[in-house]
Write a protein that holds these residues in place. Structure first.
Motif, PDB file in Angstrom:
ATOM      1  N   GLY A 108     108.891  95.755  56.829  1.00 17.60           N
ATOM      2  CA  GLY A 108     108.484  97.162  57.364  1.00 17.60           C
ATOM      3  C   GLY A 108     108.696  97.305  58.667  1.00 17.60           C
ATOM      4  O   GLY A 108     108.473  98.256  59.256  1.00 17.60           O
ATOM      5  N   ALA A 109     108.947  95.941  59.550  1.00 14.40           N
ATOM      6  CA  ALA A 109     108.946  95.939  60.957  1.00 14.40           C
ATOM      7  C   ALA A 109     110.059  96.915  61.279  1.00 14.40           C
ATOM      8  O   ALA A 109     111.275  96.855  60.636  1.00 14.40           O
ATOM      9  CB  ALA A 109     109.129  94.368  61.295  1.00 14.40           C
ATOM     10  N   ALA A 110     109.982  97.344  62.441  1.00  8.44           N
ATOM     11  CA  ALA A 110     111.210  98.350  63.033  1.00  8.44           C
ATOM     12  C   ALA A 110     112.137  97.308  63.747  1.00  8.44           C
ATOM     13  O   ALA A 110     111.994  96.430  64.421  1.00  8.44           O
ATOM     14  CB  ALA A 110     110.529  99.209  64.287  1.00  8.44           C
ATOM     15  N   PRO A 111     113.732  97.655  63.764  1.00 12.21           N
ATOM     16  CA  PRO A 111     114.382  96.773  64.121  1.00 12.21           C
ATOM     17  C   PRO A 111     114.578  97.115  65.687  1.00 12.21           C
ATOM     18  O   PRO A 111     113.870  97.927  66.247  1.00 12.21           O
ATOM     19  CB  PRO A 111     115.891  97.501  63.431  1.00 12.21           C
ATOM     20  N   LEU A 112     115.166  96.053  66.381  1.00 12.73           N
ATOM     21  CA  LEU A 112     115.184  96.178  67.937  1.00 12.73           C
ATOM     22  C   LEU A 112     116.102  97.174  68.334  1.00 12.73           C
ATOM     23  O   LEU A 112     117.152  97.368  67.640  1.00 12.73           O
ATOM     24  CB  LEU A 112     115.703  94.748  68.581  1.00 12.73           C
ATOM     25  N   SER A 113     115.747  97.939  69.349  1.00 17.67           N
ATOM     26  CA  SER A 113     116.644  99.073  69.910  1.00 17.67           C
ATOM     27  C   SER A 113     117.461  98.293  71.110  1.00 17.67           C
ATOM     28  O   SER A 113     117.149  97.209  71.350  1.00 17.67           O
ATOM     29  CB  SER A 113     115.798 100.109  70.426  1.00 17.67           C
ATOM     30  N   VAL A 114     118.569  99.099  71.457  1.00 12.73           N
ATOM     31  CA  VAL A 114     119.236  98.556  72.495  1.00 12.73           C
ATOM     32  C   VAL A 114     118.580  98.377  73.705  1.00 12.73           C
ATOM     33  O   VAL A 114     118.657  97.270  74.432  1.00 12.73           O
ATOM     34  CB  VAL A 114     120.437  99.639  72.799  1.00 12.73           C
ATOM     35  N   ALA A 115     117.608  99.382  74.056  1.00 10.56           N
ATOM     36  CA  ALA A 115     116.715  98.915  75.190  1.00 10.56           C
ATOM     37  C   ALA A 115     115.807  97.779  75.052  1.00 10.56           C
ATOM     38  O   ALA A 115     115.760  97.222  75.884  1.00 10.56           O
ATOM     39  CB  ALA A 115     115.995 100.343  75.384  1.00 10.56           C
ATOM     40  N   ASP A 116     115.465  97.355  73.980  1.00  5.09           N
ATOM     41  CA  ASP A 116     114.765  96.340  73.582  1.00  5.09           C
ATOM     42  C   ASP A 116     115.374  95.205  73.853  1.00  5.09           C
ATOM     43  O   ASP A 116     115.093  94.292  74.497  1.00  5.09           O
ATOM     44  CB  ASP A 116     114.099  96.226  72.145  1.00  5.09           C
ATOM     45  N   ALA A 117     116.688  95.169  73.157  1.00  6.39           N
ATOM     46  CA  ALA A 117     117.611  93.809  73.412  1.00  6.39           C
ATOM     47  C   ALA A 117     117.823  93.620  74.929  1.00  6.39           C
ATOM     48  O   ALA A 117     117.782  92.402  75.467  1.00  6.39           O
ATOM     49  CB  ALA A 117     118.918  94.105  72.517  1.00  6.39           C
ATOM     50  N   LEU A 118     118.173  94.676  75.674  1.00  2.00           N
ATOM     51  CA  LEU A 118     118.499  94.567  77.040  1.00  2.00           C
ATOM     52  C   LEU A 118     117.380  94.235  77.952  1.00  2.00           C
ATOM     53  O   LEU A 118     117.410  93.275  78.812  1.00  2.00           O
ATOM     54  CB  LEU A 118     119.074  95.860  77.861  1.00  2.00           C
ATOM     55  N   ARG A 119     116.204  94.623  77.510  1.00  2.00           N
ATOM     56  CA  ARG A 119     114.838  94.073  78.331  1.00  2.00           C
ATOM     57  C   ARG A 119     114.743  92.598  77.998  1.00  2.00           C
ATOM     58  O   ARG A 119     114.346  92.074  78.857  1.00  2.00           O
ATOM     59  CB  ARG A 119     113.694  94.915  77.668  1.00  2.00           C
ATOM     60  N   LEU A 120     114.682  92.226  76.810  1.00  2.00           N
ATOM     61  CA  LEU A 120     114.440  91.000  76.418  1.00  2.00           C
ATOM     62  C   LEU A 120     115.573  89.878  76.991  1.00  2.00           C
ATOM     63  O   LEU A 120     115.245  88.819  77.571  1.00  2.00           O
ATOM     64  CB  LEU A 120     114.432  90.952  74.779  1.00  2.00           C
ATOM     65  N   CYS A 121     116.762  90.582  77.059  1.00  2.00           N
ATOM     66  CA  CYS A 121     117.690  89.474  77.699  1.00  2.00           C
ATOM     67  C   CYS A 121     117.578  89.572  79.365  1.00  2.00           C
ATOM     68  O   CYS A 121     117.605  88.387  79.963  1.00  2.00           O
ATOM     69  CB  CYS A 121     119.191  90.155  77.586  1.00  2.00           C
ATOM     70  N   ALA A 122     117.334  90.381  79.876  1.00  2.00           N
ATOM     71  CA  ALA A 122     116.787  90.468  81.183  1.00  2.00           C
ATOM     72  C   ALA A 122     115.469  89.681  81.613  1.00  2.00           C
ATOM     73  O   ALA A 122     115.669  88.846  82.365  1.00  2.00           O
ATOM     74  CB  ALA A 122     116.412  91.913  81.680  1.00  2.00           C
ATOM     75  N   ASN A 123     114.300  89.707  80.753  1.00  2.00           N
ATOM     76  CA  ASN A 123     113.315  88.746  80.859  1.00  2.00           C
ATOM     77  C   ASN A 123     113.895  87.429  80.840  1.00  2.00           C
ATOM     78  O   ASN A 123     113.300  86.416  81.614  1.00  2.00           O
ATOM     79  CB  ASN A 123     112.304  89.027  79.870  1.00  2.00           C
ATOM     80  N   ALA A 124     114.691  86.983  79.844  1.00  2.00           N
ATOM     81  CA  ALA A 124     115.329  85.814  79.634  1.00  2.00           C
ATOM     82  C   ALA A 124     115.892  84.997  81.104  1.00  2.00           C
ATOM     83  O   ALA A 124     115.746  84.022  81.255  1.00  2.00           O
ATOM     84  CB  ALA A 124     116.057  85.447  78.322  1.00  2.00           C
ATOM     85  N   ASN A 125     116.794  86.044  81.606  1.00  2.00           N
ATOM     86  CA  ASN A 125     117.381  85.561  82.748  1.00  2.00           C
ATOM     87  C   ASN A 125     116.533  85.423  83.848  1.00  2.00           C
ATOM     88  O   ASN A 125     116.724  84.381  84.704  1.00  2.00           O
ATOM     89  CB  ASN A 125     118.281  86.649  83.054  1.00  2.00           C
ATOM     90  N   THR A 126     115.397  86.134  84.075  1.00  2.00           N
ATOM     91  CA  THR A 126     114.681  86.179  84.981  1.00  2.00           C
ATOM     92  C   THR A 126     113.705  84.920  85.144  1.00  2.00           C
ATOM     93  O   THR A 126     113.341  84.312  86.030  1.00  2.00           O
ATOM     94  CB  THR A 126     113.785  87.541  85.266  1.00  2.00           C
ATOM     95  N   SER A 127     113.519  84.564  84.155  1.00  2.00           N
ATOM     96  CA  SER A 127     112.464  83.624  83.794  1.00  2.00           C
ATOM     97  C   SER A 127     113.258  81.865  84.088  1.00  2.00           C
ATOM     98  O   SER A 127     112.711  81.026  83.799  1.00  2.00           O
ATOM     99  CB  SER A 127     111.833  83.465  82.562  1.00  2.00           C
ATOM    100  N   SER A 128     114.521  82.084  84.370  1.00  2.00           N
ATOM    101  CA  SER A 128     115.204  80.858  84.380  1.00  2.00           C
ATOM    102  C   SER A 128     115.005  80.303  85.607  1.00  2.00           C
ATOM    103  O   SER A 128     115.518  78.908  85.993  1.00  2.00           O
ATOM    104  CB  SER A 128     116.702  81.091  84.030  1.00  2.00           C
ATOM    105  N   HIS A 129     114.361  80.729  86.703  1.00  2.00           N
ATOM    106  CA  HIS A 129     114.509  80.463  88.115  1.00  2.00           C
ATOM    107  C   HIS A 129     113.096  79.844  88.174  1.00  2.00           C
ATOM    108  O   HIS A 129     111.970  80.236  88.019  1.00  2.00           O
ATOM    109  CB  HIS A 129     114.654  81.256  89.187  1.00  2.00           C
ATOM    110  N   ASP A 130     113.107  78.561  88.943  1.00  2.00           N
ATOM    111  CA  ASP A 130     111.612  77.950  89.356  1.00  2.00           C
ATOM    112  C   ASP A 130     111.544  78.304  91.011  1.00  2.00           C
ATOM    113  O   ASP A 130     112.232  78.109  91.809  1.00  2.00           O
ATOM    114  CB  ASP A 130     112.094  76.207  89.470  1.00  2.00           C
TER     115      ASP A 130
END
Length: 300
Positions: A108-130
């Motif tokens: 019953g979980a809601a699928p990811l929206s486009v906005a969710d996908a963009l946000r998660l990808c952006a967070n993944a990129n941001t956390s890559s720097h030390d």
């Protein structure tokens, strides 16, 4: 003391070229705000990527700050945040796999929206720097600017306190000649009462005894209203305040104590007052001392 300082530093996302994308520039911004407080009170508002650096920042600030309510804020922003970046295929594939795993357990979980996908990808990129080396250096820069701002304000506050101290000295000098005048007036009043009493007794009381009694009462009155000690102590406290302000350094707590002593002397002077002029001087002193107290609490 109050103060504000900020510093920024940019960095490029690592691994961007490997994904076939243009490198994404990010900016680390750090702000330090300080308001008045008798003690040092630190608070931090950091993103999750920088939360592990809070002990380092706390140690850095406690080494150079002694008083104040200090708030440290940090944020990581994309300089090209107005332009949407193409999310890498690897991350999209990973998100899709994770979504399938979640839905297998939670149909019953809601699928990811486009906005969710963009946000998660952006967070993944941001956390890559030390940022472990950049944050302390940036905090040092902001802290140095903050201390410079607080030093400028400290000089302004010191000038104001010295001006109030000068006015207090003037009031003290006004009070000095009033006491002998009051004593002389009271002595004359006692002698007049003695003469009136002698005229009514028809010699029933020895003149010398009545005169000695009148002079004794005049002497007791003079001792009761004498404020020479209070004036001397007040001027001594003012000397110490001026010495501390000219010396500089961490003098806030000592100034707090001296202001309390000034208020004590002004209160005593008012309680000994036997004339409206002395009462007025005492009230004016308390007003000046309260103004000094408000500003001294801002001095480190």
């Amino acid at each position: 003391m109050t103060g504000y300082a900020s510093a920024q530093q940019g960095a490029s996302a690592t691994g961007a070229e490997a994904e076939g994308r243009a490198p994404q520039n990010r900016r680390l911004g750090l702000e330090i705000r300080s308001v008045n407080s008798r003690f040092l009170d630190l608070s931090f508002r950091l993103p999750d990527d920088l939360r592990a650096l809070e002990p380092t920042l706390r140690s850095l600030l406690t080494a150079r700050l002694k008083r104040g309510k200090v708030e440290v804020r940090a944020a990581i922003e994309n300089e090209d945040s107005n332009t949407l970046q193409d999310p890498p295929a690897r991350l999209l594939q990973r998100l899709n796999t994770l979504q399938d795993s979640v839905k297998a357990w939670l149909p019953g979980a809601a699928p990811l929206s486009v906005a969710d996908a963009l946000r998660l990808c952006a967070n993944a990129n941001t956390s890559s720097h030390d940022w472990s080396e950049a944050v302390p250096a940036l905090a040092e820069e902001a802290l140095t600017a903050l201390l410079s701002a607080r030093e400028r304000e400290g000089k302004r506050l010191a000038a104001m306190v010295l001006d109030r101290a000068k006015q207090l000295r003037a009031l003290a000098q006004q009070a000095v000649p009033l006491v002998p005048q009051l004593v002389e007036q009271q002595r004359q009043r006692f002698m007049e009462r003695w003469k009136e009493a002698m005229a009514l007794t028809d010699g029933a009381i020895l003149p010398e005894a009545a005169r000695d009694r009148a002079l004794t009462e005049a002497t007791a009155f003079a001792i009761r209203i004498d404020v020479a000690e209070e004036i001397t102590r007040l001027e001594s406290h003012l000397d110490e305040i001026e010495r501390l302000l000219k010396k500089g350094g961490e003098v806030g707590k000592r100034l707090d104590f001296l202001i309390q002593e000034l208020h004590r002397e002004a209160n005593t002077l008012g309680s000994k007052s036997a004339a409206l002029d002395l009462t007025r001087i005492s009230v004016d002193m308390k007003v000046l001392i309260e103004q000094m107290r408000e500003q001294v609490q801002n001095i480190e």
